[in-house]
Enzyme design. Structure first.
Site, PDB file in Angstrom:
ATOM      1  N   HIS A  90       0.830  -1.212   0.000  1.00  0.00           N
ATOM      2  CA  HIS A  90       0.000   0.000   0.000  1.00  0.00           C
ATOM      3  C   HIS A  90       0.861   1.257   0.000  1.00  0.00           C
ATOM      4  O   HIS A  90       2.059   1.210   0.245  1.00  0.00           O
ATOM      5  CB  HIS A  90      -0.921   0.022   1.236  1.00  0.00           C
ATOM      6  CG  HIS A  90      -0.180   0.165   2.540  1.00  0.00           C
ATOM      7  ND1 HIS A  90       0.454  -0.875   3.162  1.00  0.00           N
ATOM      8  CD2 HIS A  90       0.014   1.235   3.348  1.00  0.00           C
ATOM      9  CE1 HIS A  90       1.012  -0.471   4.285  1.00  0.00           C
ATOM     10  NE2 HIS A  90       0.774   0.828   4.415  1.00  0.00           N
ATOM     11  N   ASP A 115       0.364   5.194   1.884  1.00  0.00           N
ATOM     12  CA  ASP A 115      -0.441   5.647   3.018  1.00  0.00           C
ATOM     13  C   ASP A 115      -1.525   6.648   2.607  1.00  0.00           C
ATOM     14  O   ASP A 115      -1.249   7.622   1.885  1.00  0.00           O
ATOM     15  CB  ASP A 115       0.463   6.269   4.096  1.00  0.00           C
ATOM     16  CG  ASP A 115       1.377   5.227   4.726  1.00  0.00           C
ATOM     17  OD1 ASP A 115       1.003   4.040   4.749  1.00  0.00           O
ATOM     18  OD2 ASP A 115       2.484   5.594   5.172  1.00  0.00           O
ATOM     19  N   HIS A 149       4.670   0.329  -0.030  1.00  0.00           N
ATOM     20  CA  HIS A 149       5.472  -0.430   0.928  1.00  0.00           C
ATOM     21  C   HIS A 149       4.662  -1.588   1.497  1.00  0.00           C
ATOM     22  O   HIS A 149       3.424  -1.612   1.415  1.00  0.00           O
ATOM     23  CB  HIS A 149       6.020   0.466   2.050  1.00  0.00           C
ATOM     24  CG  HIS A 149       4.981   1.236   2.797  1.00  0.00           C
ATOM     25  ND1 HIS A 149       4.406   2.396   2.305  1.00  0.00           N
ATOM     26  CD2 HIS A 149       4.396   1.022   3.997  1.00  0.00           C
ATOM     27  CE1 HIS A 149       3.528   2.856   3.180  1.00  0.00           C
ATOM     28  NE2 HIS A 149       3.487   2.037   4.216  1.00  0.00           N
ATOM     29  N   ARG A 183       5.026   6.024  14.080  1.00  0.00           N
ATOM     30  CA  ARG A 183       4.911   6.595  12.723  1.00  0.00           C
ATOM     31  C   ARG A 183       4.331   8.006  12.775  1.00  0.00           C
ATOM     32  O   ARG A 183       3.398   8.280  13.525  1.00  0.00           O
ATOM     33  CB  ARG A 183       4.010   5.724  11.845  1.00  0.00           C
ATOM     34  CG  ARG A 183       4.159   6.073  10.364  1.00  0.00           C
ATOM     35  CD  ARG A 183       3.300   5.220   9.484  1.00  0.00           C
ATOM     36  NE  ARG A 183       1.945   5.758   9.412  1.00  0.00           N
ATOM     37  CZ  ARG A 183       0.948   5.185   8.742  1.00  0.00           C
ATOM     38  NH1 ARG A 183       1.149   4.050   8.097  1.00  0.00           N
ATOM     39  NH2 ARG A 183      -0.246   5.731   8.721  1.00  0.00           N
TER      40      ARG A 183
HETATM   41  C1  SIN Z   1       3.167   1.099   7.609  1.00  0.00           C
HETATM   42  O1  SIN Z   1       2.575   0.510   6.724  1.00  0.00           O
HETATM   43  O2  SIN Z   1       3.110   2.315   7.718  1.00  0.00           O
HETATM   44  C2  SIN Z   1       4.004   0.311   8.597  1.00  0.00           C
HETATM   45  C3  SIN Z   1       5.253  -0.178   7.987  1.00  0.00           C
HETATM   46  C4  SIN Z   1       5.997  -1.099   8.921  1.00  0.00           C
HETATM   47  O3  SIN Z   1       5.477  -1.435   9.995  1.00  0.00           O
HETATM   48  O4  SIN Z   1       7.110  -1.485   8.574  1.00  0.00           O
END
Ligand code: SIN
Length: 282
Positions: free
Chosen positions: A101, A103, A258, A273
């Site tokens: 995905h 964000d 990612h 995050r």
């Molecule tokens: C996310 O998708 O923002 C998390 C990525 C992660 O936990 O490595």
């Protein structure tokens, strides 16, 4: 152009670079910030290892790239509304965001980028993989690019919501936020968006959130979307980062996807995050 304030070690020829020579617990001077932003444009995702930073330091680092925002669907940590915890406990078997995905593409102004800080990581496992939307676009045939160029796609927060978030939020340390809004939050964006800094086009669809092309049915869209999902996540289009405690990543949501791997059951992983606000995709 060379870098004078920071050192850069690329991870792959396609995207990703480790940056050294910065201490994010201290204010970053303007010349260094300029180089970090240039590296961000060049490499799409940057990694800085060995940082000991507070939530305020993390928010300040995110602020080098744009205004810092909030994430709609998870409770932030105490007294820091811009910082969400991303935690998988040893007893949990799902992970947060565990589908390819970008964000918040379901917002009218999706996130520009995200900053993730590793507070606790398993001894092995829990890596994250990124894919380049630029290279995905540039390696399509001229014919398919011409077909896709005028198209827009629907990006939905409801698609895969259980697998991406809600299943994971049950029985864990993270808490949901505005969960009702997940069912209705969606936006229409170009399939190929133009990056406002580099001027390059990036394929802007993802298995997690893209439901269909505007004006097409889901059934009509599915074969082409499935092709694009497998094209964008091809191995040669990715880089993979092995986290260590204290590592920080910042990635560009406008031109990359990612995918956090979920291969560390029985171990704890805790990240913080921060979301950087973005602009209207064109
Ligand atoms: C996310 O998708 O923002 C998390 C990525 C992660 O936990 O490595």
């Amino acid at each position: 152009m060379n870098y004078e304030r920071i050192e850069i070690c690329p991870l792959t020829p396609t995207l990703g670079a480790e940056v050294s020579g910065v201490d994010l617990s201290q204010p970053v001077d303007n010349a260094t910030a300029e180089e970090i932003r240039r590296a961000f444009a060049d490499y799409l995702v940057l990694f800085v290892r060995g940082q000991e930073i507070s939530p305020d330091n993390q928010v300040a680092f995110a602020g080098l790239f744009g205004p810092v925002g909030t994430y709609p669907f998870a409770e932030p940590i105490d007294e820091h509304p811009q910082v969400i915890p991303i935690i998988k406990e040893p007893h949990q078997t799902t992970n947060f965001g565990g589908i390819w995905h970008t964000d918040t593409p379901y917002l009218e102004k999706p996130s520009l980028g995200s900053v993730l800080y590793a507070r606790e990581v398993p001894a092995v496992g829990g890596d994250t993989i990124w894919a380049s939307g630029y290279r995905a676009w540039e390696t399509l045939s001229d014919g398919l690019r011409a077909t896709l160029e005028p198209l827009r796609a629907v990006q939905s927060a409801a698609k895969n919501k259980a697998k991406l978030r809600t299943d994971h939020l049950k029985n864990g340390s993270m808490r949901g936020h505005n969960e009702g809004a997940m069912d209705v939050q969606q936006a229409e964006h170009p399939v190929a968006r133009t990056h406002p800094v580099t001027g390059r086009k990036a394929l802007y669809v993802s298995p997690a959130h893209t439901t269909h092309f505007v004006g097409w049915t889901e059934a009509e869209s599915a074969p082409l979307l499935n092709y694009l999902f497998s094209h964008i996540t091809r191995e040669g289009n990715t880089c993979r980062f092995r986290w260590t405690k204290g590592a920080v990543a910042v990635w560009d949501n406008r031109c990359s996807l990612h995918y956090p791997l979920n291969d560390y059951h029985g171990h704890r992983r805790e990240m913080h995050r921060v979301t950087i606000e973005g602009e209207w995709p064109v």
